[in-house]
Design a protein around this motif. Structure first.
Motif, mmCIF file in Angstrom:
data_model
loop_
_atom_site.group_PDB
_atom_site.id
_atom_site.type_symbol
_atom_site.label_atom_id
_atom_site.label_comp_id
_atom_site.label_asym_id
_atom_site.label_seq_id
_atom_site.Cartn_x
_atom_site.Cartn_y
_atom_site.Cartn_z
ATOM 1 N N ALA A 1 -2.049 -17.111 -6.585
ATOM 2 C CA ALA A 1 -2.858 -17.284 -5.370
ATOM 3 C C ALA A 1 -2.798 -16.032 -4.496
ATOM 4 C CB ALA A 1 -2.369 -18.502 -4.585
ATOM 5 N N GLY A 2 -1.628 -15.400 -4.417
ATOM 6 C CA GLY A 2 -1.504 -14.174 -3.629
ATOM 7 C C GLY A 2 -2.349 -13.045 -4.180
ATOM 8 N N ASN A 3 -2.396 -12.918 -5.500
ATOM 9 C CA ASN A 3 -3.219 -11.877 -6.120
ATOM 10 C C ASN A 3 -4.707 -12.137 -5.911
ATOM 11 O OD1 ASN A 3 -1.426 -9.916 -7.434
ATOM 12 N ND2 ASN A 3 -0.664 -11.741 -8.466
ATOM 13 N N VAL A 4 -5.119 -13.377 -6.033
ATOM 14 C CA VAL A 4 -6.523 -13.726 -5.791
ATOM 15 C C VAL A 4 -6.871 -13.469 -4.320
ATOM 16 C CG1 VAL A 4 -8.166 -15.651 -5.713
ATOM 17 C CG2 VAL A 4 -6.664 -15.370 -7.686
ATOM 18 N N LEU A 5 -5.982 -13.855 -3.426
ATOM 19 C CA LEU A 5 -6.199 -13.635 -1.998
ATOM 20 C C LEU A 5 -6.314 -12.146 -1.683
ATOM 21 C CD1 LEU A 5 -6.332 -14.913 0.855
ATOM 22 C CD2 LEU A 5 -3.870 -14.514 0.995
ATOM 23 N N PHE A 6 -5.508 -11.312 -2.334
ATOM 24 C CA PHE A 6 -5.576 -9.866 -2.114
ATOM 25 C C PHE A 6 -6.968 -9.339 -2.456
ATOM 26 C CE2 PHE A 6 -5.189 -5.443 -3.431
ATOM 27 C CZ PHE A 6 -4.561 -4.902 -2.322
ATOM 28 N N ILE B 1 -9.797 -10.998 -2.581
ATOM 29 C CA ILE B 1 -10.791 -11.538 -1.652
ATOM 30 C C ILE B 1 -10.706 -10.834 -0.302
ATOM 31 C CG2 ILE B 1 -11.455 -13.591 -0.337
ATOM 32 C CD1 ILE B 1 -10.648 -15.236 -2.833
ATOM 33 N N LEU B 2 -9.490 -10.641 0.215
ATOM 34 C CA LEU B 2 -9.345 -10.005 1.516
ATOM 35 C C LEU B 2 -9.717 -8.527 1.484
ATOM 36 C CD1 LEU B 2 -6.039 -11.597 2.869
ATOM 37 C CD2 LEU B 2 -8.369 -12.040 3.627
ATOM 38 N N LEU B 3 -9.413 -7.846 0.393
ATOM 39 C CA LEU B 3 -9.708 -6.416 0.320
ATOM 40 C C LEU B 3 -11.206 -6.155 0.212
ATOM 41 C CD1 LEU B 3 -8.503 -3.584 0.233
ATOM 42 C CD2 LEU B 3 -8.485 -3.761 -2.246
ATOM 43 N N GLY B 4 -11.884 -6.891 -0.639
ATOM 44 C CA GLY B 4 -13.306 -6.635 -0.861
ATOM 45 C C GLY B 4 -14.242 -7.633 -0.238
ATOM 46 N N TRP C 1 -20.378 -15.676 -0.268
ATOM 47 C CA TRP C 1 -19.907 -16.792 0.545
ATOM 48 C C TRP C 1 -19.837 -16.438 2.023
ATOM 49 C CZ3 TRP C 1 -15.253 -19.264 -2.479
ATOM 50 C CH2 TRP C 1 -15.723 -19.806 -3.667
ATOM 51 N N GLY C 2 -20.219 -15.207 2.353
ATOM 52 C CA GLY C 2 -20.201 -14.777 3.743
ATOM 53 C C GLY C 2 -18.837 -14.341 4.248
ATOM 54 N N VAL C 3 -17.899 -14.069 3.361
ATOM 55 C CA VAL C 3 -16.562 -13.605 3.758
ATOM 56 C C VAL C 3 -16.582 -12.078 3.780
ATOM 57 C CG1 VAL C 3 -14.110 -13.584 3.173
ATOM 58 C CG2 VAL C 3 -15.467 -15.621 2.725
#
Length: 162
Positions: free
Chosen positions: A85-90, A92-95, A100-102
């Motif tokens: 989950a931490g790797n997926v979150l990284f 998503i947060l970086l790029g 989805w509008g994030v």
């Protein structure tokens, strides 16, 4: 032959499979010669070496006897889930996720988010220690990737920097 150490056998099998996959994948690139190496030379070499190490570990697991047979325990689900989950979150947060509008949150926020999530995988969780670790990691990554390597990617959230 009988497997005398399950842990060693299956870790060697993993090494051999990953190394073999890298070696096979590297053949899609130009290999070249040792004097004029192509882009596939190094991954091929590393893949073959990793596969050979895996085969050696598997052989040793079938020859060397261990006292209890080094049985494989149960899966550690909590660390597995939080680290993935931490790797997926990284990512998503970086790029960001534009579909989805994030928005992209940048390197600093990605490192802080990842550090806090991955720290939940351990037995103890102290917010102060995690915050200090995230700060040190953020400063180190900023210095290494942005200042020294001159990589171009967002450091801060896009809604702050514009």
């Amino acid at each position: 032959m009988i497997i005398k150490s399950q842990k060693d056998f299956f870790s060697g099998l993993l090494y051999a499979c990953v190394g073999g996959a890298f070696a096979i994948g590297a053949t899609g690139y130009k290999i070249g010669t040792s004097a004029r190496m192509g882009p596939g030379f190094f991954p091929l070499l590393l893949g073959v070496i990793l596969a050979l190490i895996g085969l050696y570990i598997m052989f040793k697991a079938m020859v060397v006897k261990t006292p209890d047979g080094d049985k494989i325990g149960s899966w550690a689900w909590k660390p597995l889930v939080f680290i993935i989950a931490g790797n997926v979150l990284f990512g998503i947060l970086l790029g960001g996720l534009p579909s989805w509008g994030v928005p992209a949150m940048g390197l600093v926020v990605a490192i802080f988010g990842t550090t806090f999530v991955v720290s939940l995988a351990g037995d103890t969780y102290k917010v102060k220690e995690v915050a200090i670790l995230a700060t040190i990691l953020s400063i180190g990554c900023y210095c290494a990737f942005v200042l020294l390597l001159k990589l171009q990617f967002p450091v801060w959230p896009t809604f702050i920097t514009g």
